[in-house]
Design an enzyme around this catalytic site. Sequence first.
Site, PDB file in Angstrom:
ATOM      1  N   ASP A 173       9.210  -9.705 -80.938  1.00  0.00           N
ATOM      2  CA  ASP A 173       8.034  -9.621 -81.813  1.00  0.00           C
ATOM      3  C   ASP A 173       8.467  -9.198 -83.207  1.00  0.00           C
ATOM      4  O   ASP A 173       7.941  -9.682 -84.212  1.00  0.00           O
ATOM      5  CB  ASP A 173       7.038  -8.562 -81.317  1.00  0.00           C
ATOM      6  CG  ASP A 173       6.456  -8.845 -79.964  1.00  0.00           C
ATOM      7  OD1 ASP A 173       6.489 -10.011 -79.537  1.00  0.00           O
ATOM      8  OD2 ASP A 173       5.953  -7.894 -79.330  1.00  0.00           O
ATOM      9  N   HIS A 231       7.477  -5.934 -78.358  1.00  0.00           N
ATOM     10  CA  HIS A 231       8.611  -6.562 -77.680  1.00  0.00           C
ATOM     11  C   HIS A 231       9.714  -6.745 -78.725  1.00  0.00           C
ATOM     12  O   HIS A 231       9.441  -6.880 -79.918  1.00  0.00           O
ATOM     13  CB  HIS A 231       8.263  -7.954 -77.154  1.00  0.00           C
ATOM     14  CG  HIS A 231       7.161  -8.002 -76.150  1.00  0.00           C
ATOM     15  ND1 HIS A 231       5.840  -8.012 -76.521  1.00  0.00           N
ATOM     16  CD2 HIS A 231       7.183  -8.093 -74.798  1.00  0.00           C
ATOM     17  CE1 HIS A 231       5.088  -8.091 -75.431  1.00  0.00           C
ATOM     18  NE2 HIS A 231       5.875  -8.139 -74.376  1.00  0.00           N
TER      19      HIS A 231
END
Length: 439
Positions: A104, A101
């Site tokens: 992340d 993501h």
Amino acid sequence: MAEYFKDIPKVKFEGTSSDNPLAFRHYNPEELVLGKSMKEHLRLAACYWHNFCWDGADVFGAGTFNRPWLQAGDAMQRAKEKADVAFEFFSKLNIPYYCFHDVDVSPEGNSIKEYINNFAQMTDVLEAKQEETGLKLLWGTANLFSNPRYASGAASSPNPEVFTYGATQVMHAMNATKRLGGENYVLWGGREGYETLLNTDLRQEREQLGRFMNMVVEHKHKIGFKGLLLIEPKPQEPTKHQYDYDTATVYGFLKQYGLENEFKVNIEANHATLAGHSFQHEVATAISLGLFGSIDANRGDPQLGWDTDQFPNSVEELSLVIYEILKAGGFTSGGFNFDTKLRRQSSDPQDMFIAHIGGMDHLAIGLKKAALMIENDFLGQAVSKRYAGWNGELGKGIQGGDFNLESLANLCVDKNLQPKHVSGQQELLENKVNNVLYG
């Protein structure tokens, strides 16, 4: 950052005679199965989020893992340290792909401008890491569920400014995915649903979702992204009810908005079981609808009603799923991504490797067992025999539109039809499958 897994060598295939927990016993990347290597069949990936963004905390207690890159400090420096550790792990695990993501890999910052700047810098870092290691990106995505602004969703939010912020993240995440050579782009609607119907306009939210997905498609074609767009179904959690409940629900939504040729699905095993389906059912349904794209490989706990994201360890389940995939011709741009997390008591650095090695070995066994079922073809033959009547004159006539209800009724009376049920032989087929699995 200094080497984090310094006492762990690169994982290699040692075969079934090995008792080394840090070696593959079944996953041999170059071993040929049905004329193609295991590496090409399985297209394995490890995820960024559970492995490097979670410290082992749960709702009842603090983190149990030693994750230096998650400590307080300069956010960008910590993100670069996280990338160092992540790519060290991916490389030593000998896995060909990874997934992430946006947040992340990059600090979100305190404004949308900071987010854009940080993400651009970290995309440079990831690009360099990929060139250095040879690792590839299976898919990227945007996190539209963690920040409090998304408490009521992003695309389905009652606030158009939240919708706009989410659209901005998706645009930049897709741009980064394209730049990094990502083979797919995923959308998971974790907050795209409702908690109560008392304050929800279902028609309004569905229309918003339809517009959002059309904008995603428009941007994909505008930038020339050649990968697949994938929707990841899940019935609930964190919302009470999610709009992408299961594969069949997603298909109905896509048909409503004319998007059925633009999206496939990314099926997660634990999401399938939360929806009351088997993992095999969701994969077979996606294939039958022309929606199959990719897999998040994990498992849930049958006694628990939430998404536990445990590592897959059922050879029977995996064999039947891979059988469906092989029958359909295998993956195109998708693969098996380990959307999995350690148990919070598994705090040794080796545990992350051991868990993934187990998952990779179980998938390798499943691949070999599925290949045997393809070669023996006893399931295919049983299905063909069961539906053979539809290849006859009557069956072809019905499906070809040669009959209506009245003409069929006349035929039934004229021929005095008295059809008899023929055994489905479920138990025989179950025994034959077990003979392949267990000998």
